[in-house]
Design an enzyme around this catalytic site. Structure first.
Site, PDB file in Angstrom:
ATOM      1  N   CYS A  22       0.742  -1.202  -0.296  1.00 42.18           N
ATOM      2  CA  CYS A  22      -0.073   0.112  -0.021  1.00 42.18           C
ATOM      3  C   CYS A  22       0.820   1.111   0.006  1.00 42.18           C
ATOM      4  CB  CYS A  22      -1.065   0.090   1.266  1.00 42.18           C
ATOM      5  SG  CYS A  22      -2.113   1.562   1.405  1.00 42.18           S
TER       6      CYS A  22
ATOM      7  N   GLU B 216      -3.172   0.822  -7.018  1.00 41.42           N
ATOM      8  CA  GLU B 216      -2.066  -0.107  -7.195  1.00 41.42           C
ATOM      9  C   GLU B 216      -1.905   0.387  -8.839  1.00 41.42           C
ATOM     10  OE1 GLU B 216       1.049  -1.416  -6.379  1.00 41.42           O
ATOM     11  OE2 GLU B 216      -0.192  -2.157  -4.535  1.00 41.42           O
TER      12      GLU B 216
END
Length: 271
Positions: A2, A114
């Protein structure tokens, strides 16, 4: 992993979702659609209030800096590298094990970003070509639009160069716990591109479902084995992912337009 996420919910909304008992209006953060490491972020935690006789833990919404600095660190310089802690080893790593035992939090988000490297660009990289890979970003979020409750840790660090009464004498920092990305089909898949989160990246933030929130936040829980059980991945089929503009790749860009769903990957980015 993350490395970037979005957080636009107001404190009032988070207070209702997490049953917050205490938050300071002066700690209100503006909606952030491109949260990057070292930024100040919201965290939900259970902790006794300062200067109060009652030792009962109180559910609080606090403003923390993203990038954990261990209490024993001599400087805070390594915080930017410690934005993530792996669920598989968080209980044993020196930088995280104390916090895992008694300083756990939830970091609320709308979802996280992402990046996928296009197949042709990836091949060029493997061949040693100098062309920089162009990556397509995806936004990953709960399919039902609920809050993405990321499991996290927080820690206190004392800056010994400052006097006790200095407002920056104490740093409160946090880290997001990550786990292996889901290999089960997404609840909603893009028209073209990844069909699972693992197709995007091998790691993902660990999302805590609401039935685990109280146990995770309870500072009285210190049993390592029991706490590790809470780090089990959520049930499959809760998430969706869709392509977004590569504008999110620049941390200076910040606005709701970053969350706009594209019909497919941008030209020049291949999955």
């Amino acid at each position: 992993m993350c490395g970037r996420y979005a957080a636009s919910r107001r404190p009032e909304d988070l207070a209702g979702i997490f049953e917050i008992e205490k938050w300071e209006p002066e700690e209100t953060l503006a909606p952030d659609y491109n949260v990057a490491p070292t930024k100040e972020v919201y965290a939900v935690l259970d902790r006794p209030l300062k200067d109060v006789q009652d030792p009962r833990p109180v559910r609080q919404l606090r403003k923390l800096k993203w990038g954990l600095v261990p209490s024993w660190s001599k400087t805070p310089e390594g915080g930017a590298r410690m934005i993530n802690a792996r669920a598989e080893t968080v209980h044993e790593k020196p930088s995280y094990r104390r916090a895992f035992s008694s300083r756990r939090c939830i970091i609320p988000a709308d979802g996280y970003y992402e990046w996928v490297t296009g197949t042709q660009e990836r091949d060029l990289e493997v061949e040693g070509k100098k062309k920089r890979p162009r990556k397509q970003p995806y936004f990953v979020l709960p399919a039902d639009g609920s809050v993405f409750a990321m499991a996290g840790l927080y820690e206190f660090w004392r800056d010994r160069t400052l006097p006790d009464d200095h407002p920056q004498a104490w740093w409160v920092t946090c880290s997001v716990i990550t786990t292996e990305a889901e290999t089960s089909p997404l609840a909603v898949s893009p028209a073209e591109g990844p069909r699972t989160l693992a197709d995007i990246h091998p790691r993902m933030p660990l999302m805590l479902t609401a039935d685990r929130w109280d146990s995770w936040l309870d500072p009285a829980r210190t049993d390592v084995d029991g706490l590790r059980e809470l780090l089990a991945p959520p049930p499959p089929g809760l998430m969706r992912a869709y392509p977004v503009s590569t504008a999110v790749s620049n941390v200076r860009n910040n606005g709701p337009e970053l969350l706009k769903e594209l019909e497919g990957p941008e030209e020049g980015t291949l999955f």
